[in-house]
Design a protein around this motif. Structure first.
Motif, PDB file in Angstrom:
ATOM      1  N   LYS A  26      20.818  17.598  -6.612  1.00  0.00           N
ATOM      2  CA  LYS A  26      20.931  17.373  -5.176  1.00  0.00           C
ATOM      3  C   LYS A  26      22.300  17.804  -4.652  1.00  0.00           C
ATOM      4  CE  LYS A  26      18.099  13.149  -5.322  1.00  0.00           C
ATOM      5  NZ  LYS A  26      18.144  11.678  -5.109  1.00  0.00           N
TER       6      LYS A  26
ATOM      7  N   GLY B  86      25.472   5.061  -6.782  1.00  0.00           N
ATOM      8  CA  GLY B  86      24.557   5.757  -5.895  1.00  0.00           C
ATOM      9  C   GLY B  86      24.973   5.781  -4.445  1.00  0.00           C
TER      10      GLY B  86
ATOM     11  N   ASP C 296      21.112   7.745  -5.936  1.00  0.00           N
ATOM     12  CA  ASP C 296      21.249   8.390  -7.242  1.00  0.00           C
ATOM     13  C   ASP C 296      22.735   8.535  -7.517  1.00  0.00           C
ATOM     14  OD1 ASP C 296      20.573   9.617  -9.608  1.00  0.00           O
ATOM     15  OD2 ASP C 296      19.229  11.085  -8.688  1.00  0.00           O
TER      16      ASP C 296
ATOM     17  N   GLY D 128      22.747  13.111  -8.490  1.00  0.00           N
ATOM     18  CA  GLY D 128      21.625  13.266  -9.393  1.00  0.00           C
ATOM     19  C   GLY D 128      21.765  14.497 -10.258  1.00  0.00           C
ATOM     20  N   GLU D 129      20.629  15.136 -10.551  1.00  0.00           N
ATOM     21  CA  GLU D 129      20.640  16.331 -11.386  1.00  0.00           C
ATOM     22  C   GLU D 129      20.629  17.627 -10.581  1.00  0.00           C
ATOM     23  OE1 GLU D 129      17.682  16.309 -14.380  1.00  0.00           O
ATOM     24  OE2 GLU D 129      18.296  14.388 -15.246  1.00  0.00           O
TER      25      GLU D 129
END
Length: 301
Positions: free
Chosen positions: A281, A237, A259, A278-279
């Motif tokens: 960003k 992260g 993340d 992340g998914e």
């Protein structure tokens, strides 16, 4: 301007790159294919689909146009394929007609990351593999290739990237300026420099700071005031921005994203760092006057 190209592959897309002029797009996928598109303004045209790998294709790289129209592809099948448009003596080659001109098969596991070197070094491709090794392939004028292979990261290599070409203060290319970095499952970054006498690459620096896999690396595209910037993206992260000064000492600043970080990329001027995490960003950061990094925007999905 945003152009969406949808439903081009039958499975997940792993890489999408533009050529040097931004006029041709290449994409690759778990469907084992590579697709090429001509881009003109907001329009695009599918040129061809390249088939040759026996597994998912993870990474693509265009060579500098100084060496012609050359595309490299790296796959789970452990090979790197080198492609170019088919040449014709009497008729201009069709952009849809490409051929494999070389195969790099030295690795024993998935090849996860590839990148062509700055053109000042010659036509060279660095490759990182799940077998824990990195290789540098040199393409010679007579059509032959030569490869140097080094053991690099226990557990596998996730990312390799060339350092920008450096020159001495007099403007003459420095003989030790050929460098690249690698990173992988061990959470370590290794900086390699070419050893002319031994004809291999020696480990020049080991950079630590991540506590999990490193997913991506990116050097800022130019050297500013004798400073070299290298960003690393972590499964932990965090993004670390490593800075090497004129004395060749490395320091690092941490950007806590919170993340998993997948990719990092610099602006052409090297002053803005884009972070994919992340998914959904995509974040933008820039350096402050005191050397820290602050958010300066994001990219709406």
């Amino acid at each position: 301007m945003v152009t969406n190209i949808s439903n081009i592959h039958d499975d997940m897309i792993h890489d999408a790159i533009l050529d040097y002029y931004g006029k041709r797009l290449a994409t690759c996928s778990s469907d084992k294919t590579i697709k090429l598109f001509d881009i003109e303004g907001e329009s695009y045209r599918h040129i061809t689909t390249l088939k040759g790998h026996e597994g998912p294709v993870w990474s693509l790289a265009f060579a500098h146009p100084k060496y012609g129209t050359i595309l490299a592809s790296a796959s789970f099948d452990g090979t790197v394929l080198i492609w170019r448009p088919v040449a014709s003596v009497s008729v201009a080659a069709s952009p849809a007609n490409w051929e494999i001109i070389a195969r790099h098969t030295a690795h024993t596991a998935s090849v996860n990351s590839i990148e062509f070197s700055p053109p000042e070094y010659g036509a060279m491709l660095v490759c990182g593999s799940s077998d824990g090794s990195v290789s540098v392939v040199e393409f010679k004028d007579d059509g032959s290739t030569d490869a140097i292979i080094m053991s690099a990261h226990a557990g596998g290599v996730n990312a390799v990237v060339w350092a920008p070409h450096e020159v001495t203060p007099t403007g003459v290319s420095g003989p030790a300026a050929r460098r690249f970095a690698s990173a992988g499952v061990d959470g370590v970054i290794r900086v390699w420099v070419y050893d002319t006498a031994a004809n291999t690459y020696a480990e020049e620096a080991t950079l630590r700071g991540h506590t999990d896999w490193i997913r991506d690396l990116a050097f800022a595209p130019s050297v500013v005031s004798s400073r070299v910037y290298l960003a690393s993206a972590g499964q932990d992260g965090k993004v670390l921005v490593h800075v090497r000064d004129g004395s060749f000492e490395w320091t690092a600043k941490t950007i806590d994203i919170g993340d998993v970080v997948w990719r990092v990329s610099w602006s052409l001027s090297g002053n803005v760092l884009a972070i994919s995490a992340g998914e959904d960003k995509v974040l933008l950061y820039k350096e402050t006057r005191d050397g820290d990094w602050e958010a300066c925007g994001d990219v709406a999905q």
